[in-house]
Design an enzyme around this catalytic site. Structure first.
Site, PDB file in Angstrom:
ATOM      1  N   THR A  75     -44.733  23.700  21.328  1.00  0.00           N
ATOM      2  CA  THR A  75     -44.084  22.506  21.850  1.00  0.00           C
ATOM      3  C   THR A  75     -44.249  21.335  20.891  1.00  0.00           C
ATOM      4  OG1 THR A  75     -46.069  22.142  23.194  1.00  0.00           O
ATOM      5  CG2 THR A  75     -44.123  23.052  24.316  1.00  0.00           C
TER       6      THR A  75
ATOM      7  N   LYS B 277     -51.759  30.822  13.874  1.00  0.00           N
ATOM      8  CA  LYS B 277     -51.013  29.597  13.569  1.00  0.00           C
ATOM      9  C   LYS B 277     -51.039  29.295  12.065  1.00  0.00           C
ATOM     10  CE  LYS B 277     -51.714  27.403  18.129  1.00  0.00           C
ATOM     11  NZ  LYS B 277     -50.363  27.026  18.603  1.00  0.00           N
TER      12      LYS B 277
ATOM     13  N   LYS C  69     -52.450  21.224  15.791  1.00  0.00           N
ATOM     14  CA  LYS C  69     -52.437  22.217  16.861  1.00  0.00           C
ATOM     15  C   LYS C  69     -53.785  22.900  16.871  1.00  0.00           C
ATOM     16  CE  LYS C  69     -48.835  24.008  14.782  1.00  0.00           C
ATOM     17  NZ  LYS C  69     -47.758  24.485  15.639  1.00  0.00           N
ATOM     18  N   ARG C  70     -54.096  23.683  17.923  1.00  0.00           N
ATOM     19  CA  ARG C  70     -55.347  24.430  17.916  1.00  0.00           C
ATOM     20  C   ARG C  70     -55.489  25.201  16.595  1.00  0.00           C
ATOM     21  NH1 ARG C  70     -58.476  24.659  22.696  1.00  0.00           N
ATOM     22  NH2 ARG C  70     -59.877  25.700  21.273  1.00  0.00           N
TER      23      ARG C  70
HETATM   24  C1  LIG Z   1     -48.131  19.420  22.087  1.00  0.00           C
HETATM   25  C2  LIG Z   1     -49.593  19.589  21.986  1.00  0.00           C
HETATM   26  C3  LIG Z   1     -50.143  20.848  21.722  1.00  0.00           C
HETATM   27  C4  LIG Z   1     -49.293  22.080  21.487  1.00  0.00           C
HETATM   28  O1  LIG Z   1     -49.064  22.204  20.103  1.00  0.00           O
HETATM   29  P1  LIG Z   1     -48.461  23.531  19.453  1.00  0.00           P
HETATM   30  O2  LIG Z   1     -48.223  23.168  18.044  1.00  0.00           O
HETATM   31  O3  LIG Z   1     -47.212  23.819  20.199  1.00  0.00           O
HETATM   32  O4  LIG Z   1     -49.492  24.589  19.631  1.00  0.00           O
HETATM   33  C5  LIG Z   1     -51.502  20.959  21.629  1.00  0.00           C
HETATM   34  N1  LIG Z   1     -52.307  19.890  21.782  1.00  0.00           N
HETATM   35  C6  LIG Z   1     -51.816  18.661  22.012  1.00  0.00           C
HETATM   36  C7  LIG Z   1     -52.751  17.514  22.152  1.00  0.00           C
HETATM   37  C8  LIG Z   1     -50.447  18.470  22.131  1.00  0.00           C
HETATM   38  O5  LIG Z   1     -49.961  17.245  22.382  1.00  0.00           O
END
Ligand SMILES: *Cc1c(COP(=O)(O)O)cnc(C)c1O
Length: 840
Positions: free
Chosen positions: A669, A567, A561-562
Site C-alpha cells: 500500500t 521486500k 516498509k518492514r
Molecule cells: C503504508 C504503510 C505500511 C505498508 O507499506 P508497504 O510498503 O506496503 O509494506 C507500513 N507501515 C506504515 C507505517 C505505513 O504507513
C-alpha cells in the site's frame, strides 16, 4: 470570526458562560486547559494543549457520534464489522479536524495558542502504533473509508498498552524500546464499562522469565472492556466507532487461590491476567508461536462476537436474519476462530440445529487473505485449543469431519487431497490450519491485488478454489486520500483543488482530469514547485530533529516498509554499492545526486533482517563520508518508521522503491501512497504495482526484473553463483562488501548475508534482478535530468492513481461481499452548524 485574546477567553470562562456548547473553539480549548489541567491558556505545555484541543474537538463531535449511532439503531440497516488484530492508526487530531471540516479553523489560526506552534501541539500526540505494517494500516484506512461512505460499521481490535516497539539505531544496529503510548490519558478513547463482555478461558496465566505465559489448568474469567474511538467520515456526517478491547478481571476474580484465602496470590494473579492485552506481537510474517498470542486472538473474537450478537438481538427477533443484518470481515486468519465461536453461540446458546447454524455462519463471515508466504500461514497447536477453548476444538473437529465427508463425495478415492484440505495438520504435533478453517467457514475469500488473488487460487489453496470456485474473489487494496494526500501533502492538495476542484477528495477518480495538464508548462512548473517545497520541509524537519543534512536538490529515493528479505532492501543497498563502485573506478562519472532513504523495523527475532539494517547503516557511514561519493550519493536510515514518518517523507519523495521478489508482495500500500504524491515507481511486477502501471501506462513506470512466473520457473536451476561469476558489477559490489570495506572494525559481521546470497541459494533472487535493476536506475537518472519529462510522468501517475483510494476498495467489498449500503445521517441544520463550525 474574531479571535479573542487569551485574557478575554479566560474571563469568559470565569463569568459562567460554561454552558455554551458552541462558540469559539479557542474558548473551549481554554476551558479544558483550565479545568482538566489547572493551567492558564498561555501556560499550557504542548501535551496539555494537545489534550485540551482534542477534548474540545471531541466535545463537538460527541453529539454527531451519538446521533450516528442512534440513527443506525433506529433504521436497523445491515452493519459491517471489521475484525482485526491490528489497527495502525497513527495520529488522530489533524485527521479528525480535516474530516470534520475544521481545517480552515486551523489554517486561519483560530485554534492557535500564541505561545506554541500548531505543529508542536500536533506532535505531542503519540502515534497509535497498534500494528506492524501494511495489514494494520489497511484496517485503519478501511474504517475511515467506511465512515466516509456512510456505511454502518464498526472496527474491532485490541487495546494494546504497548504498540509496535520504538526503534532506535545504535552503532548501526536496531535497538528496540517499549512504546508506552498510553502513558498519558488518550483524549480520543472513551471507556464503556457498561458494555463489558465476559470471556472464559480454560487456562491460567503466570510470569516466567519476565514473560507472560498461558499455562494449562484452571479456568479464568476475563472481562473485555470496550474503549471506543470515533471514526470520523470525511464531511463529518457519519461518525462510526472503532472498539478496542482491554482486558479486566471481575471483582470476584476466581483463581483457585482466592477461595483458599490467599488474597495476595489472588491479586497477583489478577494483575497477571490483566496483562493479556499489554503488548502487540511485533511480528506479522513469521508466526509468533506463543500461547499468549493465541489467547489474544481468542479474546478479540469472543468479545467482539458477543458484542455484535447482542446488538443484533437488540433489533432482530429471528436468527435467520443474521446474514441479512450482519457482515463480519476477518482481516487475515488472526480472527478466524470466529467460525467456531459463531457456531458455538448458534448451536449451544441459540439452540439452532447444526445445519442452520452453519448456513448462518458461512453467510455472515468473510475472509481476507494477506500473504503468499507459506511460513506466514497461521497454524495453531491443537493443544492450545484444548487448553484455552476446548469447546471450540470440538466444534472445529466436527466442522472438519463434515467438510472432509463432502470432499470425499466430490473427489472420491483421493486421500492425498483429503489430507491437504483437512483443517488438521497431522505431521508430528497436530495443528489447526487457520486459513483452511477461514475458507471453509466463510462465503468469501479474497486476495488484496489481482496477481495475489490469482496466485492464491492457482497455487496456494487451489484445492479450495476447485471446491468453492464462487467463493474466491479479488479486492485490490487502497489507501485513504484524506490522510495520504489532503492532510500529508497540503501544497499538492491545494494545487489539485485549484486546478480541478475538490471533488477528488471523496471521488479520487476525478484526478484523471489532471492528465491533460501534464502538457501544460505552467502546471508542470507549479507541480515541481510543490514537490520542491515538500522536500525542503522534510530537510528542515530532519535537520532540526536529528541534525542530519541532506541535499534538497538530490533525487529522494525511498524504500520505507518492514525490513524483510522478500521486500529486498538488500537489493537496494547492493545497487547503492554498485553506484559507489562506479564512482571509485571513475570519479568523473556524472549522474544526478541521489539520497537513498531507508526506514523500517525488523521483527526483533529476525536476525538476518536486523543484519540488513546494519549493512545499510555501515554502507551509509562509508559512502556519506568518502570524498569520492560524498555529495553525490547519500544513504539515510530514518529510525522508527511509523505512520507519522510516512506522512512526512512520502510527499517529499521522487522515487518509490517497490522491489519485492515477484510473487511475494500480496499488494503493498505504500506503493499507492507514493503514486498519489507524485513519486515515480521503480519496481517489480508484483502486488498492486502491476495494476498501478496498468493505470498510468508502463511507459510512466520503471519496471524491471523477473516476473512471478519466471521466478517460479527458474527456481529449480537458479544459481546466484552464475551471476557472481559472470556479471562484473555484481561481483565487484559483493567483493567490496565481503572484503570488509564497510566493516573494518567489525570483522565477519556480514558473513550471514554472504551466506544467504552465495551459499544458501539466494532464495529471494537478489542477484537474478540486480543487473536489470541497475540498468533501470540508470534510465531513471537520465529521465530525472529532463525536468519536463519527469514532471509529465509524475503528473500522469497522480492523475491515474484514483483507483487506489480505499473508497473504491470499500465500495467493492460493500457491493460484492457484504451487500451493505450507506445509511445517510441527517444532522439538524442548526445543531450541525453550531456544534461543528467554530463560530463566535
Ligand atoms: C503504508 C504503510 C505500511 C505498508 O507499506 P508497504 O510498503 O506496503 O509494506 C507500513 N507501515 C506504515 C507505517 C505505513 O504507513
Amino acid at each position: 470570526m474574531t479571535k479573542p485574546d487569551a485574557t478575554q477567553a479566560t474571563q469568559s470562562v470565569d463569568d459562567g458562560s460554561l454552558e455554551r456548547t458552541s462558540g469559539s473553539g479557542r474558548m473551549e480549548v481554554n476551558r479544558h486547559l483550565m479545568f482538566d489541567h489547572l493551567v492558564l491558556p498561555e501556560e499550557g505545555s504542548p501535551r496539555e494543549c494537545f489534550e485540551a484541543v482534542s477534548r474540545a474537538l471531541r466535545d463537538r463531535l460527541a453529539r454527531r457520534w451519538m446521533h450516528t449511532q442512534r440513527t443506525q439503531d433506529r433504521e436497523n440497516p445491515k452493519r459491517v464489522y471489521y475484525l482485526s488484530m491490528e489497527f495502525l492508526i497513527g495520529r488522530t487530531l489533524t485527521n479528525n479536524m480535516i474530516n470534520l471540516g475544521l481545517d480552515s479553523t486551523l489554517h486561519d489560526g483560530h485554534l492557535h495558542l500564541e505561545h506554541l506552534a500548531w505543529q508542536d501541539i500536533v506532535e505531542a500526540e503519540p502515534d497509535a502504533g497498534l500494528g506492524n505494517g501494511g495489514l494494520g494500516r489497511l484496517a485503519a484506512c478501511f474504517i475511515e473509508s467506511l465512515a466516509t461512505l456512510q456505511i454502518p460499521s464498526m472496527g474491532y481490535g485490541l487495546r494494546y498498552e504497548y504498540g509496535i516497539f520504538r526503534q532506535s539505531i545504535e552503532n548501526g544496529f536496531q535497538i528496540e524500546q517499549p512504546d508506552h503510548w498510553l502513558r498519558n490519558p488518550d483524549p480520543w478513547e472513551i471507556a464503556r464499562p457498561r458494555e463489558t463482555a465476559m470471556v472464559s478461558v480454560g487456562c491460567q496465566f503466570e510470569w516466567h522469565d519476565g514473560k507472560l505465559r498461558a499455562v494449562p489448568g484452571g479456568c479464568t474469567h476475563l472481562l473485555g472492556v470496550p474503549y471506543d474511538r470515533p471514526v470520523v467520515g470525511y464531511g463529518g456526517q457519519t461518525i462510526n466507532t472503532l472498539r478496542l478491547w482491554g482486558v479486566g478481571t471481575p471483582d470476584y476474580f476466581d483463581f483457585g487461590e482466592f477461595s483458599s484465602g490467599d488474597f495476595v496470590g489472588a491479586i497477583v494473579d489478577r494483575v497477571v491476567a490483566e496483562s493479556i492485552t499489554r503488548v502487540l506481537y511485533p511480528d506479522d510474517s513469521t508466526r509468533a508461536g506463543q500461547a499468549l498470542r493465541f489467547v489474544q486472538e481468542y479474546f478479540l473474537v469472543t468479545c467482539s462476537l458477543a458484542d455484535i450478537l447482542h446488538r443484533f438481538r437488540h433489533s432482530n427477533e429471528d436468527w435467520e436474519q443474521l446474514p441479512e443484518k450482519v457482515a463480519i470481515q476477518l482481516n487475515d486468519t488472526h480472527p478466524a476462530m470466529a467460525v467456531a465461536e459463531l457456531m458455538r453461540v448458534l448451536v449451544d446458546e441459540a439452540n439452532l440445529g447444526w445445519k442452520k447454524a452453519w448456513e448462518l455462519t458461512v453467510g455472515t463471515l468473510a475472509y481476507t487473505n494477506h500473504t503468499l508466504l507459506p511460513e506466514a500461514l497461521e497454524k495453531w497447536p491443537v493443544q492450545f485449543f484444548k487448553m484455552v477453548c476446548p469447546r471450540l476444538l470440538e466444534i472445529t473437529l466436527e466442522i472438519n469431519r463434515r467438510f472432509l465427508a463432502e470432499v470425499e463425495t466430490r473427489f472420491p478415492n483421493d486421500p492425498v487431497r483429503l489430507s491437504r484440505m483437512s483443517l488438521i495438520e497431522d505431521a508430528g504435533e497436530q495443528h489447526i490450519r487457520m486459513a483452511n478453517l477461514a475458507i471453509v467457514g466463510t462465503h468469501s475469500t479474497n486476495g488484496v491485488a489481482q496477481i495475489h488473488s490469482d496466485l492464491l487460487r492457482t497455487r496456494v489453496v487451489s484445492d479450495f478454489a476447485e471446491m468453492f470456485p464462487h467463493r474466491f474473489n479479488n479486492k485490490t487494496n487502497g489507501v485513504t486520500p484524506r490522510r495520504w494526500l489532503l492532510s500529508a501533502n497540503p501544497d499538492l492538495a491545494s494545487l489539485i483543488t485549484e486546478s480541478i476542484g475538490d471533488a477528488w477528495i471523496v471521488d479520487l477518480s476525478e484526478l484523471r482530469r489532471l492528465a491533460p495538464l501534464a502538457e501544460d508548462t505552467a502546471f508542470r512548473q507549479d507541480f515541481l514547485q510543490t514537490k520542491q517545497n515538500a522536500k525542503q520541509r522534510f530537510c528542515t524537519w530532519l535537520e532540526t530533529t536529528t541534525g542530519q543534512q541532506v541535499n534538497p536538490t538530490s533525487i529522494f529515493d525511498c524504500q520505507v516498509k518492514r525490513i524483510h528479505e522478500y521486500k529486498r532492501q538488500l537489493l537496494n543497498i547492493l545497487h547503492v554499492v554498485v553506484l559507489y563502485q562506479r564512482l571509485r573506478e571513475n570519479p568523473s562519472a556524472t549522474f544526478p545526486p541521489r539520497t537513498f532513504f531507508f526506514a523500517g523495523k525488523a521483527a526483533p527475532a529476525y536476525r538476518l533482517a536486523k543484519r540488513i539494517i546494519k549493512l545499510i547503516n555501515n554502507v551509509g557511514q562509508v559512502i556519506n563520508n568518502d570524498p569520492v561519493s560524498a555529495g553525490r550519493l547519500q544513504v539515510v536510515f530514518l529510525p522508527n518508521y511509523n505512520v507519522s514518518l510516512a506522512e512526512r517523507l512520502i510527499p517529499a519523495s521522487d522515487v518509490s522503491e517497490q522491489i519485492s521478489t515477484a510473487g511475494y508482495e500480496a499488494s503493498g500500500t505504500s506503493n499507492m501512497k507514493f503514486m498519489m504524491n507524485g513519486a515515480l515507481t521503480i519496481g517489480t511486477r508484483d502486488g498492486a504495482t502491476i495494476e498501478m502501471a496498468q493505470e498510468a501506462g508502463e511507459e510512466n513506470f520503471f519496471l524491471f526484473g523477473l516476473t512471478a512466473e519466471q521466478v517460479a520457473e527458474s527456481r529449480p536451476w537458479y544459481s546466484p553463483r552464475w551471476h557472481y561469476d559472470n556479471e562484473l558489477e555484481t561481483r565487484a559490489a559483493l567483493d567490496l562488501i565481503f572484503s570488509g570495506h564497510f566493516n573494518r572494525d567489525e570483522p565477519g559481521i556480514f558473513e550471514p548475508i554472504r551466506e544467504t546470497l552465495l551459499e544458501q541459494g539466494d532464495f529471494y533472487m537478489h542477484l537474478a534482478d540486480l543487473s536489470s535493476y541497475a540498468a533501470t536506475h540508470q534510465r531513471l537518472g537520465e529521465i530525472y535530468t529532463d525536468k519536463d519529462a519527469w514532471a509529465r510522468a509524475a503528473i500522469l501517475n497522480v492523475a491515474h492513481s484514483g483507483k487506489f483510494s480505499s473508497d473504491r476498495t470499500i465500495a467493492e467489498y460493500a457491493s460484492e461481499i457484504w451487500n451493505a449500503v450507506p445509511c445517510p445521517i441527517a444532522h439538524e441544520l442548526k445543531e450541525g452548524a453550531n456544534d461543528v463550525k467554530a463560530q463566535d
